[in-house]
Enzyme design. Sequence first.
Site, PDB file in Angstrom:
ATOM      1  N   ARG A 128       0.833  -1.203   0.000  1.00 40.84           N
ATOM      2  CA  ARG A 128       0.000   0.000   0.000  1.00 40.84           C
ATOM      3  C   ARG A 128       0.877   1.267   0.000  1.00 40.84           C
ATOM      4  NH1 ARG A 128      -0.434   4.675   2.745  1.00 40.84           N
ATOM      5  NH2 ARG A 128      -0.005   3.558   4.683  1.00 40.84           N
ATOM      6  N   ASP A 129       1.571   1.524   1.092  1.00 49.63           N
ATOM      7  CA  ASP A 129       2.347   2.769   1.189  1.00 49.63           C
ATOM      8  C   ASP A 129       3.475   2.745   0.154  1.00 49.63           C
ATOM      9  OD1 ASP A 129       3.303   5.211   2.106  1.00 49.63           O
ATOM     10  OD2 ASP A 129       3.265   4.648   4.207  1.00 49.63           O
ATOM     11  N   HIS A 189       8.849   7.195   8.035  1.00 45.79           N
ATOM     12  CA  HIS A 189       9.447   7.276   6.697  1.00 45.79           C
ATOM     13  C   HIS A 189      10.917   7.650   6.913  1.00 45.79           C
ATOM     14  CE1 HIS A 189       5.957   6.797   3.983  1.00 45.79           C
ATOM     15  NE2 HIS A 189       5.313   7.010   5.119  1.00 45.79           N
ATOM     16  N   CYS A 191       3.947   9.459   0.665  1.00 44.38           N
ATOM     17  CA  CYS A 191       2.586   9.951   0.482  1.00 44.38           C
ATOM     18  C   CYS A 191       2.579  10.922  -0.690  1.00 44.38           C
ATOM     19  CB  CYS A 191       2.121  10.663   1.750  1.00 44.38           C
ATOM     20  SG  CYS A 191       0.482  11.367   1.582  1.00 44.38           S
TER      21      CYS A 191
HETATM   22  P1  HMG Z   1     -13.387  13.591  -2.733  1.00 45.38           P
HETATM   23  O1  HMG Z   1     -13.118  13.997  -4.133  1.00 45.38           O
HETATM   24  O2  HMG Z   1     -13.562  14.690  -1.722  1.00 45.38           O
HETATM   25  O3  HMG Z   1     -14.601  12.590  -2.645  1.00 45.38           O
HETATM   26  O4  HMG Z   1     -12.224  12.662  -2.224  1.00 45.38           O
HETATM   27  P2  HMG Z   1     -16.104  12.792  -2.822  1.00 45.38           P
HETATM   28  O5  HMG Z   1     -16.719  12.061  -1.684  1.00 45.38           O
HETATM   29  O6  HMG Z   1     -16.471  14.228  -3.012  1.00 45.38           O
HETATM   30  O7  HMG Z   1     -16.378  11.994  -4.189  1.00 45.38           O
HETATM   31  C1  HMG Z   1     -15.795  12.451  -5.399  1.00 45.38           C
HETATM   32  C2  HMG Z   1     -15.595  11.280  -6.326  1.00 45.38           C
HETATM   33  O8  HMG Z   1     -14.736  10.333  -5.705  1.00 45.38           O
HETATM   34  C3  HMG Z   1     -16.867  10.511  -6.685  1.00 45.38           C
HETATM   35  O9  HMG Z   1     -16.697  10.018  -8.020  1.00 45.38           O
HETATM   36  C4  HMG Z   1     -16.843   9.344  -5.748  1.00 45.38           C
HETATM   37  O10 HMG Z   1     -17.530   8.230  -6.257  1.00 45.38           O
HETATM   38  C5  HMG Z   1     -15.350   9.040  -5.714  1.00 45.38           C
HETATM   39  P3  HMG Z   1     -17.244  10.819  -9.308  1.00 45.38           P
HETATM   40  O11 HMG Z   1     -18.688  10.965  -9.034  1.00 45.38           O
HETATM   41  O12 HMG Z   1     -16.496  12.126  -9.342  1.00 45.38           O
HETATM   42  O13 HMG Z   1     -16.873   9.899 -10.428  1.00 45.38           O
HETATM   43  N1  HMG Z   1     -14.941   8.354  -4.476  1.00 45.38           N
HETATM   44  C6  HMG Z   1     -14.426   7.120  -4.421  1.00 45.38           C
HETATM   45  N2  HMG Z   1     -14.148   6.220  -5.378  1.00 45.38           N
HETATM   46  C7  HMG Z   1     -13.637   5.047  -4.987  1.00 45.38           C
HETATM   47  N3  HMG Z   1     -13.388   4.732  -3.680  1.00 45.38           N
HETATM   48  C8  HMG Z   1     -13.654   5.615  -2.722  1.00 45.38           C
HETATM   49  C9  HMG Z   1     -14.207   6.851  -3.070  1.00 45.38           C
HETATM   50  N4  HMG Z   1     -14.590   7.914  -2.353  1.00 45.38           N
HETATM   51  C10 HMG Z   1     -15.035   8.819  -3.215  1.00 45.38           C
HETATM   52  N5  HMG Z   1     -13.388   5.301  -1.449  1.00 45.38           N
HETATM   53  C11 HMG Z   1     -11.254  10.943  -0.901  1.00 45.38           C
HETATM   54  C12 HMG Z   1     -12.178  12.156  -0.916  1.00 45.38           C
HETATM   55  C13 HMG Z   1     -10.906  10.652   0.540  1.00 45.38           C
HETATM   56  C14 HMG Z   1     -11.981   9.786  -1.516  1.00 45.38           C
HETATM   57  C15 HMG Z   1      -9.968  11.282  -1.743  1.00 45.38           C
HETATM   58  O14 HMG Z   1      -9.435  12.438  -1.237  1.00 45.38           O
HETATM   59  C16 HMG Z   1      -8.971  10.188  -1.694  1.00 45.38           C
HETATM   60  O15 HMG Z   1      -9.157   9.123  -2.272  1.00 45.38           O
HETATM   61  N6  HMG Z   1      -7.833  10.413  -0.981  1.00 45.38           N
HETATM   62  C17 HMG Z   1      -6.839   9.366  -0.766  1.00 45.38           C
HETATM   63  C18 HMG Z   1      -5.476   9.942  -0.721  1.00 45.38           C
HETATM   64  C19 HMG Z   1      -4.510   8.874  -0.344  1.00 45.38           C
HETATM   65  O16 HMG Z   1      -4.739   7.683  -0.533  1.00 45.38           O
HETATM   66  N7  HMG Z   1      -3.345   9.301   0.206  1.00 45.38           N
HETATM   67  C20 HMG Z   1      -2.312   8.414   0.585  1.00 45.38           C
HETATM   68  C21 HMG Z   1      -2.630   7.568   1.782  1.00 45.38           C
HETATM   69  S1  HMG Z   1      -2.366   8.365   3.350  1.00 45.38           S
HETATM   70  C22 HMG Z   1      -0.671   8.135   3.679  1.00 45.38           C
HETATM   71  O17 HMG Z   1       0.064   7.724   2.822  1.00 45.38           O
HETATM   72  C23 HMG Z   1      -0.170   8.393   5.066  1.00 45.38           C
HETATM   73  C24 HMG Z   1       0.072   7.109   5.874  1.00 45.38           C
HETATM   74  O18 HMG Z   1       0.988   6.249   5.212  1.00 45.38           O
HETATM   75  C25 HMG Z   1       0.638   7.451   7.258  1.00 45.38           C
HETATM   76  C26 HMG Z   1       1.845   8.399   7.188  1.00 45.38           C
HETATM   77  O19 HMG Z   1       2.826   8.110   6.495  1.00 45.38           O
HETATM   78  O20 HMG Z   1       1.737   9.430   7.878  1.00 45.38           O
HETATM   79  C27 HMG Z   1      -1.232   6.325   6.095  1.00 45.38           C
HETATM   80 MG    MG Z   2       3.112   6.436   5.230  1.00 43.85          MG
END
Ligand code: HMG
Ligand code: MG
Length: 308
Positions: free
Chosen positions: A21-22, A215, A246
């Site tokens: 994932r990450d 990280h 990220c």
């Molecule tokens: P949004 O655009 O605000 O979502 O995104 P929305 O609810 O307004 O919906 C907009 C569109 O997104 C719609 O589709 C939804 O169907 C779709 P459209 O009508 O435009 O075609 N949608 C989805 N589709 C599939 N699966 C879903 C989903 N939700 C909405 N679950 C959202 C909000 C949270 C979804 C978006 O911002 C997002 O996906 N963000 C993820 C970012 C991410 O993955 N970042 C990396 C992970 S975090 C990290 O790495 C840190 C960590 O490792 C710890 C650390 O290191 O600190 C964990």
């Molecule tokens: Mg991370």
Amino acid sequence: MLGVGEMNWPASVTIKEVGPRDGLQNEKVFVSTEDKIAWINQLSGTGMKSIEITSFVNPKWIPALVDAAEVAKGIERVPGIVYSALVPNRQGLERALEADVDEAAVFMSASETHNHKNINKSIGATFPILREVVQEALSAGKSVRGYVSTVFGCPYEGPVSVDEVIRVSEALFDMGIGELSLGDTIGIANPKQVQDVLDILLKRFDARKLALHFHDTRGTALANILVSMDMGITTFDSSVGGLGGCPYAPGASGNVASEDLLYMLDTMGIQTGVHPEKLLAAARFIQDKIGRALPSRNLQVGSSDENG
Ligand code: HMG
Ligand code: MG
């Protein structure tokens, strides 16, 4: 100040593999679904007891993990291993439940700007969304893990107050998460800071319910793990090969490499149940698919030995 000989090391540590994932979420190279499945199956044979296999986020945000459902459905499930996936909202949870993951990992940040850039919401607006996800995941019989990002610093706001970390962590525990992973998202923490932050957090939270997620952007991850262990933390996230980062944290690079962490723990006599050669083989496999040398030190030692 304690000398190294006076530090407290645990007898055993749990390493949670987050590479699929990450590690992959920030990669330019698209690793095929078939290769992801083969790699996760290989990781299942290393002795790791927890593997974060993918993310059920919006694939427009994270195209590298567009095949989340196929991956979750395609892997062999080894009894005793928890197969976890990142879930940002209800839609993500529905997809994760349909793919039958064992654990939902919810995530948010301790800093407002990173939370917004990463999940498009304010911190306040994220709470009710995650509360619903946690409750539904628990009622579906899944375990739930929480992440707080930017615990030691934010790429947009700089220093992050421990009070904010406590506020977000307490909210996540109140929702019912079983474990909280504290993220050094941009690899900015130093050991002294880790001691200071943990000193405060451990007055409120049980060390057995905390994991640390470092990280290694600036090379301090193992030193940070060392002081975390001294303070009673026994669960660490890491990524095979040191893959990771990220996409919504500029400059963020890989997680501490699982095999570098394992080397340190093994040679200190700390048990993990993870097999070093099998882990290195899994690191070589993904390095080959990515097509460039990965940051892991032990992986590169292995290759230079082989090359003479
Ligand atoms: P949004 O655009 O605000 O979502 O995104 P929305 O609810 O307004 O919906 C907009 C569109 O997104 C719609 O589709 C939804 O169907 C779709 P459209 O009508 O435009 O075609 N949608 C989805 N589709 C599939 N699966 C879903 C989903 N939700 C909405 N679950 C959202 C909000 C949270 C979804 C978006 O911002 C997002 O996906 N963000 C993820 C970012 C991410 O993955 N970042 C990396 C992970 S975090 C990290 O790495 C840190 C960590 O490792 C710890 C650390 O290191 O600190 C964990
Ligand atoms: Mg991370």
